[in-house]
Design a protein around this motif. Structure first.
Motif, PDB file in Angstrom:
ATOM      1  N   TYR A 176     -16.086  -4.190   6.837  1.00 22.58           N
ATOM      2  CA  TYR A 176     -16.048  -4.309   4.685  1.00 22.58           C
ATOM      3  C   TYR A 176     -14.881  -4.597   4.459  1.00 22.58           C
ATOM      4  N   ASN A 218     -14.586  -5.623   1.520  1.00 24.22           N
ATOM      5  CA  ASN A 218     -14.406  -4.487   0.118  1.00 24.22           C
ATOM      6  C   ASN A 218     -13.419  -3.244   0.065  1.00 24.22           C
ATOM      7  N   GLN A 219     -13.219  -3.302   1.346  1.00 18.27           N
ATOM      8  CA  GLN A 219     -12.377  -2.127   2.104  1.00 18.27           C
ATOM      9  C   GLN A 219     -11.674  -2.187   1.734  1.00 18.27           C
ATOM     10  N   TRP A 220     -10.962  -2.749   2.961  1.00 18.66           N
ATOM     11  CA  TRP A 220      -9.876  -3.545   2.380  1.00 18.66           C
ATOM     12  C   TRP A 220      -8.724  -4.223   1.504  1.00 18.66           C
ATOM     13  N   ARG A 249      -9.647  -2.663  -0.823  1.00 20.88           N
ATOM     14  CA  ARG A 249      -9.259  -1.014  -2.034  1.00 20.88           C
ATOM     15  C   ARG A 249      -8.192  -0.285  -1.378  1.00 20.88           C
ATOM     16  N   GLU A 275      -8.245   0.223   2.016  1.00 18.34           N
ATOM     17  CA  GLU A 275      -8.535   1.142   2.569  1.00 18.34           C
ATOM     18  C   GLU A 275      -9.287   0.468   4.154  1.00 18.34           C
ATOM     19  N   GLY A 276      -9.007   1.126   5.637  1.00 19.24           N
ATOM     20  CA  GLY A 276      -9.710   0.411   6.799  1.00 19.24           C
ATOM     21  C   GLY A 276      -8.892   0.362   8.012  1.00 19.24           C
TER      22      GLY A 276
END
Length: 331
Positions: free
Chosen positions: A321, A323-325, A327, A329-330
């Motif tokens: 995902y 969009n999580q990167w 932010r 995240e991931g």
């Protein structure tokens, strides 16, 4: 009579690509990273150099003449480079590809007048496409008079292109380089760069960026989604000591690296470039303060708009995902 000359026209625009510092991607790092933008070659990739040198030397030797048919097995970029130069020379070009070659790559090859020969089934003995593609090339060589195989996998002219051009340019532009990060597949680029470093008594540490699922440096064969990174068989240009260090990156890391290049540096690059960025991040904790790193970004990213830069494809194929990167995240 067609004059086979690769010292003028579009061929003269190959090489001397920009080398820029990645100021934002590695901000806060105590080392510097400079990216060699090979996508700025007229055919869109580092393979322009390989195609130019292999064709030029074959013409010089008399292996390619007016009326020759040039044949190659390629996952995409070299085929585009050869198609462009063969169009300029007025030569027939046939490219043997497999299902991993993107529709965009194939469309560009056809725009230059190149012919696509698709191998749809892998080699029965190995389950891999590359041996099947090479077998198809050999069949075409027997069937077509005056045909010539550039053979990127075993042709030393492939490596010499990067010895005489790519690494020489990096050295001239940067001076002493502490680390070179280079994606590997046919091993032409890394072989040529390593040969230049050895011949010039350089101390540059060569880092091979390979794909998970590639066997090039002792890895286990497995699925790979992106062309141009990794290999299922050892090419003739491969040598065990080509790299001082090997980093195997995942498909997901390649996508992450590409997305970060766009987000932070506004550079739209291809899959192997994302892998190179991920490899630098992986090694960042062990790179000494003040080190100068050169990173070869092999091609541009328009050819991957339906995969790497397509959020739906990334979610479906990689369960990732983007969009999580963004932010943090991931990965």
């Amino acid at each position: 009579m067609q004059r086979l000359n690769l010292n003028e026209g579009i061929a003269a625009a190959i090489g001397h690509t920009p080398l820029i510092r990645l100021e934002r991607l590695f901000t806060g790092s105590r080392f510097q990273v400079f990216a060699k933008l090979e996508g700025m070659n007229p055919g869109g990739s580092a393979k322009d150099r390989s195609a130019l040198h292999m064709l030029r030397e074959a013409i010089r030797r008399g292996d390619i003449r007016d009326g020759s048919t040039v044949i190659e097995s390629s996952s995409g970029n070299l085929a585009i480079s050869l198609a462009q130069l063969c169009r300029y020379l007025g030569l027939r070009f046939i490219c043997v590809v497999d299902p991993r070659t993107t529709e965009t790559h194939k469309a560009i090859i056809r725009c230059y007048g190149g012919e696509i020969d698709l191998v749809s089934q892998p080699d029965a003995a190995t389950g891999e496409f590359l041996p099947a593609r090479i077998n198809r090339v050999k069949g075409l060589l027997q069937a077509i008079p005056n045909a010539y195989w550039t053979n990127q996998y075993g042709n030393l002219d492939n490596a010499r292109a990067h010895q005489q051009m790519t690494m020489k340019e990096i050295a001239e532009q940067l001076g002493p380089v502490d680390y070179l990060f280079c994606g590997v597949s046919s091993c032409g680029t890394i072989r040529g760069c390593a040969d230049y470093i050895r011949d010039n008594q350089g101390s540059t540490k060569v880092v091979a960026v390979d794909s998970q699922g590639s066997i090039l440096f002792g890895g286990k064969s497995g699925p790979r989604r992106f062309p141009g990174l990794g290999a299922a068989i050892l090419p003739g240009l491969h040598e065990a000591d080509l790299a001082d260090e090997v980093i195997q990156v995942s498909d997901e890391e390649c996508v992450w690296g590409c997305r970060e290049l766009v987000r932070q540096e506004a550079i739209l690059a291809g899959a192997s470039s994302g892998g190179v960025v991920a490899a630098i991040r992986r090694l960042s904790g062990s790179i000494p303060d003040g080190a100068v790193c050169a990173a070869i970004l092999a091609d541009r990213g328009e050819r991957y708009l339906d995969t790497i830069y397509n959020d739906e494809w990334v979610r479906r194929e990689l369960d990732a995902y983007p969009n999580q990167w963004e932010r943090g995240e991931g990965l």
